[in-house]
Design a protein around this motif. Sequence first.
Motif, PDB file in Angstrom:
ATOM      1  N   GLN A  78       0.832  -1.203   0.000  1.00 21.83           N
ATOM      2  CA  GLN A  78       0.000   0.000   0.000  1.00 21.83           C
ATOM      3  C   GLN A  78       0.870   1.258   0.000  1.00 21.83           C
ATOM      4  OE1 GLN A  78      -2.235   1.666   3.524  1.00 21.83           O
ATOM      5  NE2 GLN A  78      -3.940   0.840   2.298  1.00 21.83           N
TER       6      GLN A  78
ATOM      7  N   SER B 270      -0.310   6.003   5.786  1.00 18.14           N
ATOM      8  CA  SER B 270       0.091   4.735   5.187  1.00 18.14           C
ATOM      9  C   SER B 270       1.558   4.454   5.487  1.00 18.14           C
ATOM     10  CB  SER B 270      -0.148   4.768   3.677  1.00 18.14           C
ATOM     11  OG  SER B 270       0.275   3.563   3.085  1.00 18.14           O
TER      12      SER B 270
ATOM     13  N   MET C 268      -7.050  -5.643   2.572  1.00 19.87           N
ATOM     14  CA  MET C 268      -5.987  -4.772   2.063  1.00 19.87           C
ATOM     15  C   MET C 268      -5.774  -5.014   0.574  1.00 19.87           C
ATOM     16  SD  MET C 268      -4.380  -2.704   4.235  1.00 19.87           S
ATOM     17  CE  MET C 268      -2.704  -2.547   3.652  1.00 19.87           C
TER      18      MET C 268
ATOM     19  N   GLN D 145      -6.223  -2.247  -2.297  1.00 12.42           N
ATOM     20  CA  GLN D 145      -5.128  -1.910  -3.216  1.00 12.42           C
ATOM     21  C   GLN D 145      -5.645  -1.879  -4.654  1.00 12.42           C
ATOM     22  OE1 GLN D 145      -3.423  -1.102  -0.712  1.00 12.42           O
ATOM     23  NE2 GLN D 145      -1.478  -2.069  -1.047  1.00 12.42           N
TER      24      GLN D 145
ATOM     25  N   ALA E 159      -8.726   2.665   2.263  1.00 14.11           N
ATOM     26  CA  ALA E 159      -7.607   1.716   2.192  1.00 14.11           C
ATOM     27  C   ALA E 159      -6.625   1.931   3.335  1.00 14.11           C
ATOM     28  CB  ALA E 159      -6.894   1.857   0.846  1.00 14.11           C
TER      29      ALA E 159
END
Length: 107
Positions: free
Chosen positions: A11, A42, A68, A72, A95
């Motif tokens: 990510q 992130s 996740m 993505q 996300a």
Amino acid sequence: MGPSLQSLEDQYMLLTQNLSMILAACPTQTERDQVMAQYVASRRNYWSSLQKIFHDNDPTVASLVQEMHDEQQKIKDCTKHLNDIARVIDIITDAVNVGAALAGEAV
């Protein structure tokens, strides 16, 4: 590297690779600030998890890793449609929130 940490790294790297393009699509400083806040979150999720242990066989962790991967893909897809930057920011925020939940599972 296990799947949990790998998904956090993926990510962070995905956002890093697309950051300039996403920021350029933001018409206002407020939107650029929102994108940068999620990018920093992130990065923090990834870096704070580097020295921790994930129990990849835990059902909660496994579920978050799958989520996740799904998030993505949404980020990859939305970068093709940067004309709706509010939607892009929402997708990135979702996300990164999943990443935060996953990072929170590390011990």
